[in-house]
Design an enzyme around this catalytic site. Sequence first.
Site, PDB file in Angstrom:
ATOM      1  N   LYS A 150      16.770 -35.258  -0.487  1.00  0.00           N
ATOM      2  CA  LYS A 150      15.513 -35.842  -0.007  1.00  0.00           C
ATOM      3  C   LYS A 150      15.290 -35.360   1.422  1.00  0.00           C
ATOM      4  O   LYS A 150      16.087 -35.656   2.322  1.00  0.00           O
ATOM      5  CB  LYS A 150      15.595 -37.373  -0.064  1.00  0.00           C
ATOM      6  N   ASP A 285      10.388 -52.737  -2.367  1.00  0.00           N
ATOM      7  CA  ASP A 285       9.285 -51.932  -2.900  1.00  0.00           C
ATOM      8  C   ASP A 285       9.654 -51.397  -4.289  1.00  0.00           C
ATOM      9  O   ASP A 285       9.724 -50.179  -4.483  1.00  0.00           O
ATOM     10  CB  ASP A 285       8.977 -50.786  -1.941  1.00  0.00           C
TER      11      ASP A 285
END
Length: 551
Positions: A150, A285
């Site tokens: 990432k 989230d």
Amino acid sequence: MADNTLLKYIFSESAEVDPEGRFNLSPKARRARMAEIMRIVNKHKLLRSVTPEEFRAMLEDLGPSFVKIGQTLSTRSEILPQAYCDELAKLQAECDPLPFDEMLAALDAEYGPARRRELFSYIDPTPLGSASLAQVHRARLASGEEVAVKIQRPGVKATMALDIDIMRSLARQASRFMKDDQFVDLREVVEEMWATFLEETDFRREAENLEEFARLNEKCVFVGSPKVYRELCTEYVLVMEYVEGIPISQADRLRAAGYDLEEIGVKLLDNYATQVLDHGFFHADPHPGNIIIRGGQIVYIDLGIMGRLTPRERAGFGDIVSAVGMHSAPKLKDALIRFAVQKDNSAIDHARFLADLDNLLEDYASVDIDQIDIGSMLNDILALTRSCRVTLPSSVTNVARGIVTAEGTVANYIGNQNIVSIINDHIKNSADKMEVLTDAVKDLALAMQQAGSGTLDAAAYSGETLKMLTRGQLKMNMEVIGSEEPLGKLSKMLTRLTLAMIVAGLFMGSCMLALSSMEPRVLGVPVLAAVGFVSAFALSLWIVIDIWRRK
């Protein structure tokens, strides 16, 4: 010229949040970014009428901070019409990827070209996913392990910091014109965004979150998270195990693979209740893009935004949900006041607070617990507590957002259940029956002790009161709660009646004086009589106007 004046006014007291100068939050940079935002808003005609598609496109043009806001709004159908939520849901999926050369350059900035080639034997140029903040590429370590890398988009951190700093300035200026009982404290919202930004853009924190989440859920066989390679992680790069599975949003693929969708939904929500109530460390989230089903496990692949609750907050939140499940306004009132971080008991109108909670629960009483709209209910509770001078901790915002998002993620899977019923079942099932019985006995003994002590105190006070009463030493003041309005109306009626009597007296007295021979005279009547007639007429006119104005 007007725009420059507005910008100077907005940033005249801009708070310095970047003392080290990492993000270039200078007044000049703020003004330039604000001017750019205004150009984009004007381009998409937001101040006139905007379609859902145009609104989504505008948020994408505004950049990663606004994309994050759009992602949050996509799950809030109580704030935006469903058509807008459906369109904003597309922001959860993909952004246009950056060229692979730029991603390699970002990796080289962290490791150096030579070390990067030593660490990775292969990096797939096609990204697995491209979000507003980062891009993920599949790669193979020199050791042969398959990983996901990432990589934070170059420059995105500085842009987001600038946007949030601008929002802070706007919120501070707007707060000057808002009433104290305004539902949303914009400054608190922006400060929460800043805290979330600092956590989400530092991938070392996400690496710590992955390790802590794995440790807390190691005994839960149906929940997992990727293994993290801490030695390879930096502020801008995260290296973790590559997870190959089926995205939770792809129902057809899940059915074809033999999964029971309702089982997935119920297990996800039950584990989410465990995260909130038992661990106090939960995914803040849990949207569909962050969850993959692999080998019978629900795997959270992105732990950039996590919420935390203290033991006190966990217990308080459980009490709130239990009170809602029982439709008990007194229990809900006590739970909210215990949960609050700030409360002025002298300023709280307890009678009104209880009545408002009673009305709120009455609105949901006609709805089965499995049909309650948790997002709407939590918003109603937050609005009510704010109006009644009860301030809940900022963590409740993360919990509310997470619960709404989690329920929205599996809404089509859970049939006749919802998060409220599942949390209530979780609380009942996780409680030790002997411990519950022991607590109940303790509560009963404490209540009896308090009742006995209160009875003795009441007897002592009543004896003293009777002595004072017989000696003429007792005075009483009484206040009837809610009597202010009727007493005020009665006072106005008596005032009008008194004025009417004065008018009548002036008129009758003036008539009697008009028949006398008193001097001096004006228009054929004594001056004193004329003054009386004029005064009576003026007062009469005032009474008529006041009656007409107040209807």
